[in-house]
Motif scaffolding. Structure first.
Motif, PDB file in Angstrom:
ATOM      1  N   PHE A   1       0.834  -1.202   0.000  1.00  0.00           N
ATOM      2  CA  PHE A   1       0.000   0.000   0.000  1.00  0.00           C
ATOM      3  C   PHE A   1       0.872   1.256   0.000  1.00  0.00           C
ATOM      4  CE2 PHE A   1      -2.452   3.201   2.486  1.00  0.00           C
ATOM      5  CZ  PHE A   1      -3.473   3.398   1.571  1.00  0.00           C
ATOM      6  N   PHE A   2       1.979   1.229   0.730  1.00  0.00           N
ATOM      7  CA  PHE A   2       2.886   2.369   0.763  1.00  0.00           C
ATOM      8  C   PHE A   2       3.663   2.502  -0.537  1.00  0.00           C
ATOM      9  CE2 PHE A   2       1.767   3.026   4.983  1.00  0.00           C
ATOM     10  CZ  PHE A   2       2.463   4.078   5.539  1.00  0.00           C
ATOM     11  N   LEU A   3       3.928   1.393  -1.218  1.00  0.00           N
ATOM     12  CA  LEU A   3       4.672   1.448  -2.479  1.00  0.00           C
ATOM     13  C   LEU A   3       3.889   2.173  -3.567  1.00  0.00           C
ATOM     14  CD1 LEU A   3       6.278  -2.084  -2.829  1.00  0.00           C
ATOM     15  CD2 LEU A   3       7.415   0.060  -2.285  1.00  0.00           C
ATOM     16  N   LEU A   4       2.580   1.967  -3.588  1.00  0.00           N
ATOM     17  CA  LEU A   4       1.732   2.572  -4.607  1.00  0.00           C
ATOM     18  C   LEU A   4       1.280   3.942  -4.125  1.00  0.00           C
ATOM     19  CD1 LEU A   4      -0.282  -0.634  -5.401  1.00  0.00           C
ATOM     20  CD2 LEU A   4       1.598   0.319  -6.719  1.00  0.00           C
ATOM     21  N   ASN A   5       1.728   4.963  -4.807  1.00  0.00           N
ATOM     22  CA  ASN A   5       1.472   6.335  -4.368  1.00  0.00           C
ATOM     23  C   ASN A   5       0.278   6.908  -5.128  1.00  0.00           C
ATOM     24  OD1 ASN A   5       1.756   8.714  -3.021  1.00  0.00           O
ATOM     25  ND2 ASN A   5       3.532   9.410  -4.186  1.00  0.00           N
TER      26      ASN A   5
END
Length: 165
Positions: A110-114
């Motif tokens: 979730f943090f990887l996809l901005n």
């Protein structure tokens, strides 16, 4: 500052533990809406400032609280024979810790996809947790250990839609 992060991790463990109340025998289905909303709001707020390592830990602590409180039956089963008592610490800490890795990976992804829009983030968060739950139920053992979907097991009207899907 360090004291604050410990309280935040404790908060994540507590809401993870409260999430397990949605499973049988308690079947408090509505608690999922509260705990997952709190978890999403927390993670979404931290998305701007936290590192990826911290992101993984957010998911891991939530998952650890969840699995720590709903896999108690493994520990109870080990108390019936004296020869298995040495496995109690392993079963009570390592198994929930291992299964929590999946939730940690969901939050990490979730943090990887901005994505900038909050509604899109909510759908992404839900999708990632759904995919991780599927992977957790099929990878390694093939035995789905306390999936969130088990919250619906007491509500037959809701789960009948799965026959169509």
């Amino acid at each position: 500052m360090k004291k604050k992060i410990y309280f935040e991790f404790l908060f994540l463990i507590v809401i993870g533990a409260l999430t397990s109340l949605s499973l049988p025998p308690y079947n408090f289905l509505l608690i999922n809406f509260v705990t997952f909303s709190l978890f999403f709001a927390y993670v979404f707020q931290k998305k701007k400032t936290a590192t990826r390592k911290e992101a993984f830990l957010f998911g891991w602590f939530f998952g650890f609280g969840y699995f720590l409180t709903n896999l108690y039956w493994i520990v109870i089963s080990l108390t019936f024979d004296v020869h298995f008592k040495f496995l109690i610490p392993i079963a009570s800490i390592l198994i929930p810790g291992f299964l929590a890795i999946f939730y940690g990976l969901a939050v990490y992804c979730f943090f990887l996809l901005n994505i900038k829009k909050p509604a899109s983030n909510l759908f992404l968060f839900s999708l990632l947790f759904g995919v991780i739950e599927f992977l957790r139920g099929t990878i390694l053992t093939g035995f789905p250990w306390n999936l969130i979907a088990y919250s619906f097991s007491n509500n037959l009207e809701i789960i009948q839609v799965t026959s169509l899907i």
